[in-house]
Motif scaffolding. Structure first.
Motif, PDB file in Angstrom:
ATOM      1  N   ILE A  18       0.917  -1.102  -0.021  1.00 31.67           N
ATOM      2  CA  ILE A  18      -0.069  -0.025  -0.115  1.00 31.67           C
ATOM      3  C   ILE A  18       0.769   1.309   0.087  1.00 31.67           C
ATOM      4  O   ILE A  18       1.722   1.195   0.723  1.00 31.67           O
ATOM      5  CB  ILE A  18      -0.924  -0.081   1.231  1.00 31.67           C
ATOM      6  CG1 ILE A  18      -1.770  -1.339   1.335  1.00 31.67           C
ATOM      7  CG2 ILE A  18      -1.688   1.427   1.418  1.00 31.67           C
ATOM      8  CD1 ILE A  18      -2.541  -1.266   2.376  1.00 31.67           C
ATOM      9  N   PHE A  37      -2.943   6.143   0.186  1.00 30.25           N
ATOM     10  CA  PHE A  37      -3.661   5.717   1.036  1.00 30.25           C
ATOM     11  C   PHE A  37      -4.266   6.851   2.091  1.00 30.25           C
ATOM     12  O   PHE A  37      -5.625   6.995   2.123  1.00 30.25           O
ATOM     13  CB  PHE A  37      -2.882   4.842   2.428  1.00 30.25           C
ATOM     14  CG  PHE A  37      -3.750   4.405   3.318  1.00 30.25           C
ATOM     15  CD1 PHE A  37      -4.633   3.358   3.497  1.00 30.25           C
ATOM     16  CD2 PHE A  37      -3.691   5.251   4.655  1.00 30.25           C
ATOM     17  CE1 PHE A  37      -5.332   3.150   4.617  1.00 30.25           C
ATOM     18  CE2 PHE A  37      -4.395   4.773   5.686  1.00 30.25           C
ATOM     19  CZ  PHE A  37      -5.073   3.706   5.722  1.00 30.25           C
ATOM     20  N   ASN A  68      -6.834   8.814  -0.167  1.00 26.64           N
ATOM     21  CA  ASN A  68      -8.148   8.278   0.050  1.00 26.64           C
ATOM     22  C   ASN A  68      -8.913   8.750   1.095  1.00 26.64           C
ATOM     23  O   ASN A  68     -10.262   8.965   1.082  1.00 26.64           O
ATOM     24  CB  ASN A  68      -7.978   6.698  -0.092  1.00 26.64           C
ATOM     25  CG  ASN A  68      -7.936   6.377  -1.973  1.00 26.64           C
ATOM     26  OD1 ASN A  68      -9.157   6.332  -2.091  1.00 26.64           O
ATOM     27  ND2 ASN A  68      -6.646   6.135  -2.080  1.00 26.64           N
ATOM     28  N   PHE A  73     -12.059   0.393  -0.382  1.00 27.08           N
ATOM     29  CA  PHE A  73     -11.199   1.023   0.588  1.00 27.08           C
ATOM     30  C   PHE A  73     -11.767   0.727   1.951  1.00 27.08           C
ATOM     31  O   PHE A  73     -10.829   0.579   2.815  1.00 27.08           O
ATOM     32  CB  PHE A  73     -10.930   2.323  -0.090  1.00 27.08           C
ATOM     33  CG  PHE A  73     -10.030   3.043   1.062  1.00 27.08           C
ATOM     34  CD1 PHE A  73      -8.739   3.271   0.565  1.00 27.08           C
ATOM     35  CD2 PHE A  73     -10.439   3.701   2.079  1.00 27.08           C
ATOM     36  CE1 PHE A  73      -7.720   3.809   1.731  1.00 27.08           C
ATOM     37  CE2 PHE A  73      -9.504   4.547   2.970  1.00 27.08           C
ATOM     38  CZ  PHE A  73      -8.373   4.431   2.728  1.00 27.08           C
ATOM     39  N   LEU A 103     -10.669  -2.691   2.939  1.00 27.50           N
ATOM     40  CA  LEU A 103      -9.142  -2.459   3.243  1.00 27.50           C
ATOM     41  C   LEU A 103      -8.941  -1.915   4.628  1.00 27.50           C
ATOM     42  O   LEU A 103      -7.999  -2.365   5.224  1.00 27.50           O
ATOM     43  CB  LEU A 103      -8.515  -1.673   2.064  1.00 27.50           C
ATOM     44  CG  LEU A 103      -6.988  -1.473   2.284  1.00 27.50           C
ATOM     45  CD1 LEU A 103      -6.279  -3.059   2.355  1.00 27.50           C
ATOM     46  CD2 LEU A 103      -6.454  -0.834   1.049  1.00 27.50           C
ATOM     47  N   SER A 144     -11.356  -4.487  -7.325  1.00 23.92           N
ATOM     48  CA  SER A 144     -10.429  -3.101  -7.048  1.00 23.92           C
ATOM     49  C   SER A 144      -9.153  -3.709  -6.380  1.00 23.92           C
ATOM     50  O   SER A 144      -9.193  -4.581  -5.716  1.00 23.92           O
ATOM     51  CB  SER A 144     -11.237  -2.141  -6.566  1.00 23.92           C
ATOM     52  OG  SER A 144     -11.098  -2.345  -5.243  1.00 23.92           O
ATOM     53  N   HIS A 180      -7.907  -2.042  -3.996  1.00 25.13           N
ATOM     54  CA  HIS A 180      -8.022  -2.229  -2.641  1.00 25.13           C
ATOM     55  C   HIS A 180      -8.689  -3.413  -2.025  1.00 25.13           C
ATOM     56  O   HIS A 180      -8.505  -3.874  -0.925  1.00 25.13           O
ATOM     57  CB  HIS A 180      -8.849  -1.045  -2.346  1.00 25.13           C
ATOM     58  CG  HIS A 180      -8.354   0.409  -2.198  1.00 25.13           C
ATOM     59  ND1 HIS A 180      -8.882   1.398  -2.848  1.00 25.13           N
ATOM     60  CD2 HIS A 180      -6.959   0.799  -2.237  1.00 25.13           C
ATOM     61  CE1 HIS A 180      -8.230   2.649  -2.814  1.00 25.13           C
ATOM     62  NE2 HIS A 180      -6.822   2.115  -2.462  1.00 25.13           N
ATOM     63  N   GLN A 213      -6.066  -5.987  -1.985  1.00 26.39           N
ATOM     64  CA  GLN A 213      -5.177  -6.044  -0.968  1.00 26.39           C
ATOM     65  C   GLN A 213      -5.885  -6.272   0.376  1.00 26.39           C
ATOM     66  O   GLN A 213      -5.173  -6.805   1.380  1.00 26.39           O
ATOM     67  CB  GLN A 213      -4.826  -4.541  -0.719  1.00 26.39           C
ATOM     68  CG  GLN A 213      -3.918  -4.016  -1.888  1.00 26.39           C
ATOM     69  CD  GLN A 213      -3.827  -2.619  -2.043  1.00 26.39           C
ATOM     70  OE1 GLN A 213      -4.626  -1.990  -1.532  1.00 26.39           O
ATOM     71  NE2 GLN A 213      -2.627  -2.024  -2.513  1.00 26.39           N
ATOM     72  N   GLN A 231       0.509   4.348  -8.529  1.00 22.90           N
ATOM     73  CA  GLN A 231      -0.558   3.343  -8.599  1.00 22.90           C
ATOM     74  C   GLN A 231      -0.197   2.228  -9.291  1.00 22.90           C
ATOM     75  O   GLN A 231      -0.717   1.068  -9.011  1.00 22.90           O
ATOM     76  CB  GLN A 231      -1.872   4.155  -9.589  1.00 22.90           C
ATOM     77  CG  GLN A 231      -3.124   3.267  -9.743  1.00 22.90           C
ATOM     78  CD  GLN A 231      -4.270   4.037 -10.399  1.00 22.90           C
ATOM     79  OE1 GLN A 231      -4.037   5.116 -10.735  1.00 22.90           O
ATOM     80  NE2 GLN A 231      -5.279   3.384 -10.457  1.00 22.90           N
ATOM     81  N   GLU A 234       2.149   0.011  -6.863  1.00 23.18           N
ATOM     82  CA  GLU A 234       1.252  -0.335  -5.801  1.00 23.18           C
ATOM     83  C   GLU A 234       0.496  -1.861  -6.103  1.00 23.18           C
ATOM     84  O   GLU A 234       0.509  -2.766  -5.590  1.00 23.18           O
ATOM     85  CB  GLU A 234       0.405   0.493  -5.459  1.00 23.18           C
ATOM     86  CG  GLU A 234      -0.624   0.187  -4.013  1.00 23.18           C
ATOM     87  CD  GLU A 234      -1.608   1.367  -3.489  1.00 23.18           C
ATOM     88  OE1 GLU A 234      -1.474   1.817  -2.465  1.00 23.18           O
ATOM     89  OE2 GLU A 234      -2.261   1.711  -4.565  1.00 23.18           O
ATOM     90  N   THR A 237       1.141  -5.600  -5.092  1.00 19.88           N
ATOM     91  CA  THR A 237       0.421  -6.461  -4.359  1.00 19.88           C
ATOM     92  C   THR A 237       0.532  -7.815  -5.111  1.00 19.88           C
ATOM     93  O   THR A 237       0.243  -8.621  -4.506  1.00 19.88           O
ATOM     94  CB  THR A 237      -1.295  -5.805  -4.703  1.00 19.88           C
ATOM     95  OG1 THR A 237      -0.928  -4.500  -4.085  1.00 19.88           O
ATOM     96  CG2 THR A 237      -2.217  -6.700  -4.431  1.00 19.88           C
TER      97      THR A 237
END
Length: 520
Positions: free
Chosen positions: A131, A136, A139, A151, A154, A204, A206, A209, A278, A281, A285
């Motif tokens: 992340i 983060f 958001n 999110f 997450l 997504s 998020h 994750q 982005q 990340e 992941t």
């Protein structure tokens, strides 16, 4: 019959109190578009039906009517972990509903969002940086809109895996009628929310994750079979989102050389840096999913299972380290050196990169285990063993110079080392007719190697004994499994006698068991 005045009253007042008055636990006149209190205090008034955003400790205390003591004692609902049976299908309503539920759950643990995020980035994030801290927090502070449903899930998953000292009890100054939410309740709620959002919203990063972190929680709780099942579903979501594809030639990031004014160039640089963040990340992941699946299967009750993920090529770029995900300075992003997985001597490879390289060795031995011809399998394992021991030597040197950064890579490499040599010892159980060579020399070599690995694990245990490890964040997720692998080897050696060497093995066993009791 209602008169015109009553119709006007219905239109000009909200059905519920505004969020600020609700937090103050004060009366609200429910006036639209803003209540009188918010107008007087020049605050942004919002009722529970529109979109809202997570309120951090700083945001709550920024309200003039909330003193520090009042903001710390906002009460959770009587049953904060009880979810509605269904989530709204409308994306806007879903995001708002989950936002409120997750915020309430986190508060019921006696913490704020900024508490758990700080704990996460100081803990698990150091070992599994998937992340971007920058994105983060962007958001979290999105103005005028609730964070996405993914999110929110997450954020709850982060709460589950983070070291939360107050989980299982509410704050001391909270009402005695408030119900505490323990980690298991949070975990079950997060799993339920994940399933509901997955069934009602597009995949997504998020959401992927969140699934990854929940599988990691299962693994850390000593449930590798559950973790392996969870990571399989996580991998399927990742394939659907196509985050397994990382083409640097078509990267969305480009150095900021757009012609125009300085302001235009700065704006372009920021946009490019965000696009790069982005993409990296998502790539990290995917790396984490690949690493975790192989780590889990080593300790699953049935290891003869097919893997869902394909290992990234040995020529692929190593994952991005956490400091780059946090800052993403446009002036240096374009100058990041290319570091392939197979480059063991690369001095710029750090913690997460080394963990990826250790997993590459693990993937190679897992493939070797599937070779039906035992002689060919043994040759392959011995070749990998030579390279793995060299890699462990590099890690030892880097661990001596940097505390904690390479801990996860070391635990994966040691777990790989034990898996390899314990497998060779197990070849003794095969019929002699299946081998074209005697195993005595190979077995002796593996015993010598395993003793060396055992001494390394004992050294790690002794180092932790001298370290302040009051929270889980000081210990890597795979620590307990390396200790257990070392204990299995001690048990494999059989009964111990009275010699000096046997006395050392007994002492080592006692230290390992004591460490398990301390950190599990």
């Amino acid at each position: 019959m209602a008169d015109a005045g009553s119709d006007e009253t219905l239109v000009s007042h909200a059905a519920q109190v505004c969020l600020i008055c609700k937090a103050r636990k004060k009366k609200c006149d429910k006036a639209l578009p803003s209540c009188n209190y918010c107008i007087r205090k020049k605050l942004q008034c919002a009722y529970s039906t529109p979109q809202t955003q997570f309120l951090s400790r700083a945001q709550l205390r920024s309200y003039p009517s909330l003193s520090p003591s009042e903001s710390d004692t906002v009460q959770p609902s009587p049953s904060p972990y009880v979810l509605s049976p269904t989530v709204p299908l409308n994306p806007l309503e879903l995001a708002t509903s989950l936002n409120l539920q997750v915020n309430r759950l986190i508060r019921s643990t006696g913490q704020f969002v900024d508490d758990i995020s700080a704990q996460y980035f100081q803990g698990i994030h150091r070992y599994l940086p998937v992340i971007s801290r920058t994105r983060f927090h962007d958001n979290l502070v999105t103005s005028g809109a609730a964070p996405s449903a993914g999110f929110s899930v997450l954020l709850l998953a982060i709460c589950v895996v983070s070291p939360v000292p107050t989980v299982g009890r509410v704050r001391e100054d909270a009402s005695s009628t408030s119900q505490a939410v323990d980690r298991q309740q949070l975990y079950l709620t997060a799993k339920s929310l994940l399933a509901q959002v997955q069934g009602s919203s597009p995949v997504s990063v998020h959401l992927i994750q969140a699934a990854l972190l929940l599988s990691l929680h299962e693994y850390m709780e000593g449930r590798p079979d559950d973790a392996l099942a969870s990571i399989a579903g996580c991998a399927r979501m990742a394939y659907t989102a196509r985050i397994h594809i990382r083409d640097h030639s078509s990267s969305p990031f480009a150095p900021p050389n757009t012609p125009g004014t300085n302001s235009e160039s700065d704006t372009s640089a920021v946009a490019n840096a965000d696009s790069w963040l982005q993409a990296e990340e998502a790539a990290n992941t995917w790396w984490a999913i690949v690493i975790c699946e192989r780590r889990y299967i080593c300790d699953a009750s049935v290891s003869e299972q097919p893997l869902i993920t394909m290992f990234i090529s040995a020529d692929a770029q190593l994952p991005t380290e956490p400091e780059m995900l946090e800052h993403a300075d446009p002036s240096i992003i374009g100058h990041i050196p290319y570091a392939p997985v197979h480059s063991m001597e690369a001095s710029y490879a750090k913690g997460f990169g080394r963990a990826a390289q250790a997993t590459w060795y693990l993937d190679r031995i897992l493939q070797s285990f599937q070779i039906p011809d035992l002689d060919t399998r043994l040759d392959q394992l011995q070749s990998i063993d030579i390279a793995l021991q060299q890699f462990l030597g590099i890690l030892v040197l880097q661990c001596n110079s940097t505390t904690h950064v390479f801990c996860e890579a070391m635990t994966i490499a040691l777990r790989t080392f034990f898996a390899l040599h314990l497998h060779i010892l197990d070849l003794q159980l095969q019929p002699a007719s299946m081998l074209d060579r005697p195993l005595d020399e190979c077995i002796a070599t593996s015993h010598t190697a395993l003793v060396t690995g055992l001494r390394m694990v004992v050294d790690i245990v002794e180092t932790l004994d001298k370290t302040d490890t009051r929270t889980f964040r000081a210990v890597t997720p795979g620590y307990r499994y390396v200790v257990r692998a070392a204990l299995r080897y001690i048990a494999r050696r059989g009964s111990l006698g009275e010699g000096e060497e046997d006395a050392w093995f007994r002492t080592a066993e006692e230290r390992l068991r004591a460490s398990l009791e301390r950190f599990v």
